[in-house]
Design an enzyme around this catalytic site. Sequence first.
Site, PDB file in Angstrom:
ATOM      1  N   LYS A 287      28.745-138.597 -25.906  1.00 11.54           N
ATOM      2  CA  LYS A 287      28.904-140.159 -26.268  1.00 11.54           C
ATOM      3  C   LYS A 287      29.048-141.782 -26.094  1.00 11.54           C
ATOM      4  O   LYS A 287      29.889-141.482 -26.120  1.00 11.54           O
ATOM      5  CB  LYS A 287      30.652-139.616 -27.290  1.00 11.54           C
ATOM      6  CG  LYS A 287      30.137-140.118 -29.134  1.00 11.54           C
ATOM      7  CD  LYS A 287      31.433-139.582 -29.987  1.00 11.54           C
ATOM      8  CE  LYS A 287      32.250-139.472 -31.040  1.00 11.54           C
ATOM      9  NZ  LYS A 287      30.817-139.581 -32.135  1.00 11.54           N
TER      10      LYS A 287
ATOM     11  N   ARG B 250      37.645-136.385 -24.294  1.00 10.57           N
ATOM     12  CA  ARG B 250      35.916-136.545 -24.380  1.00 10.57           C
ATOM     13  C   ARG B 250      35.636-137.885 -24.091  1.00 10.57           C
ATOM     14  O   ARG B 250      34.045-137.945 -23.345  1.00 10.57           O
ATOM     15  CB  ARG B 250      35.808-136.131 -25.879  1.00 10.57           C
ATOM     16  CG  ARG B 250      33.983-136.276 -25.841  1.00 10.57           C
ATOM     17  CD  ARG B 250      33.724-135.846 -27.137  1.00 10.57           C
ATOM     18  NE  ARG B 250      33.968-136.455 -28.539  1.00 10.57           N
ATOM     19  CZ  ARG B 250      33.452-135.993 -29.380  1.00 10.57           C
ATOM     20  NH1 ARG B 250      32.776-134.974 -29.765  1.00 10.57           N
ATOM     21  NH2 ARG B 250      33.831-137.269 -30.196  1.00 10.57           N
TER      22      ARG B 250
ATOM     23  N   GLU C 270      22.286-129.949 -34.714  1.00  8.44           N
ATOM     24  CA  GLU C 270      23.308-130.740 -35.308  1.00  8.44           C
ATOM     25  C   GLU C 270      22.960-132.274 -36.745  1.00  8.44           C
ATOM     26  O   GLU C 270      21.878-132.401 -36.538  1.00  8.44           O
ATOM     27  CB  GLU C 270      24.313-131.629 -34.650  1.00  8.44           C
ATOM     28  CG  GLU C 270      23.493-132.379 -33.684  1.00  8.44           C
ATOM     29  CD  GLU C 270      24.432-133.250 -32.703  1.00  8.44           C
ATOM     30  OE1 GLU C 270      26.017-133.124 -33.435  1.00  8.44           O
ATOM     31  OE2 GLU C 270      24.239-133.457 -31.755  1.00  8.44           O
TER      32      GLU C 270
HETATM   33  N1  PXG Z   1      27.517-135.360 -33.876  1.00  6.19           N
HETATM   34  C1  PXG Z   1      27.241-135.952 -33.536  1.00  6.19           C
HETATM   35  C2  PXG Z   1      25.937-136.077 -32.736  1.00  6.19           C
HETATM   36  C3  PXG Z   1      28.666-137.204 -33.380  1.00  6.19           C
HETATM   37  O1  PXG Z   1      28.333-138.365 -33.170  1.00  6.19           O
HETATM   38  C4  PXG Z   1      29.632-135.539 -34.491  1.00  6.19           C
HETATM   39  C5  PXG Z   1      28.415-134.557 -33.977  1.00  6.19           C
HETATM   40  C6  PXG Z   1      31.208-135.017 -34.866  1.00  6.19           C
HETATM   41  O2  PXG Z   1      31.976-134.864 -33.764  1.00  6.19           O
HETATM   42  P1  PXG Z   1      33.385-135.014 -34.310  1.00  6.19           P
HETATM   43  O3  PXG Z   1      34.084-134.918 -32.763  1.00  6.19           O
HETATM   44  O4  PXG Z   1      34.080-136.501 -35.479  1.00  6.19           O
HETATM   45  O5  PXG Z   1      33.909-134.309 -35.062  1.00  6.19           O
HETATM   46  C7  PXG Z   1      29.519-136.914 -34.170  1.00  6.19           C
HETATM   47  C8  PXG Z   1      30.422-137.802 -34.509  1.00  6.19           C
HETATM   48  C9  PXG Z   1      29.773-142.348 -38.511  1.00  6.19           C
HETATM   49  C10 PXG Z   1      29.856-141.880 -37.119  1.00  6.19           C
HETATM   50  O6  PXG Z   1      29.935-142.790 -38.900  1.00  6.19           O
HETATM   51  C11 PXG Z   1      29.856-140.564 -37.006  1.00  6.19           C
HETATM   52  C12 PXG Z   1      30.505-139.892 -35.872  1.00  6.19           C
HETATM   53  C13 PXG Z   1      29.601-140.662 -34.978  1.00  6.19           C
HETATM   54  C14 PXG Z   1      29.778-142.646 -35.254  1.00  6.19           C
HETATM   55  C15 PXG Z   1      29.975-142.755 -36.975  1.00  6.19           C
HETATM   56  O7  PXG Z   1      29.439-141.514 -39.621  1.00  6.19           O
HETATM   57  N2  PXG Z   1      30.067-138.792 -35.016  1.00  6.19           N
END
Ligand code: PXG
Length: 261
Positions: A126, A27, A159
């Site tokens: 991301k 990713r 989301e």
């Molecule tokens: N949506 C968004 C917008 C994200 O940034 C997720 C979903 C979940 O994706 P994953 O691949 O982790 O299952 C994310 C990821 C935090 C934090 O501190 C979380 C993310 C990124 C940066 C910080 O909670 N999440």
Amino acid sequence: MLYGDGVFEGIRVYNGKVFLLEEHVDRLYESAAAIRLEIPMTRPDMAAAVRDTVGANGISDGYVRLVVTRGAGTLGLDPKKTANPQIIVIADTISLYPHEMYEQGLKLITASTIRNHPQALSPRIKSLNYLNNILAKVEGSDAGCVEALMMNHLGHVAECTGDNIFIVKNGILSTPSTDSGILEGITRNCVIRLAREAGIEVRETTLIRHDIYVADECFLTGTAAEVIPATSLDGRVIGDGKPGPVTRNLLARFQKLTRGS
Ligand code: PXG
């Protein structure tokens, strides 16, 4: 540094093993390709750098943040004036939501800040530019919520600020499809796989807020959050206001996968 011109990943380490490392590295490279950033390292070398950093810091349960920036250049916007993209690997621990929220569920509000319009900046990337999510998160915390729901430019459910969202209705699990303007979460995909293995029907579809208000269950997924129940949205209690059986089943399956217990 100056413009948020870069990409990142957040990855978990369980029992000394980096969880779904290949998926996160893939990713990262896809996010980089989408912003025309060439990472000067192969994918296997990137994966090795993550494992080495985890090892050097003696982390057996923790969190890795991978950051790639475009590198130093002049003050203008043109990325051609930059050279040497920089790769940063941070190994740390992560604090999850408070323990009681996994048992009682968390409350959500809908943020007025929407997710990025896909034709402005694809939510699939991301990127280091998280301002719209941060503004939505602030709306949540102003309302006493640790997470906030974000809609897309069409008014459909996208989301939360750092987590994907699922609902259960009549035994069927539904989550916004990737064309709903979401980040395709790695935890989301893992939970979809676990649910299908458990014989639960899963739909990736279009959801509106009403679907959440009338759902039997709701939960969020993310690398930091793992699987966490959500029991109200905008003051409406979801289901019976307690984490439901499908949520608890999937949380247990996820914990078994990551912690073997
Ligand atoms: N949506 C968004 C917008 C994200 O940034 C997720 C979903 C979940 O994706 P994953 O691949 O982790 O299952 C994310 C990821 C935090 C934090 O501190 C979380 C993310 C990124 C940066 C910080 O909670 N999440």
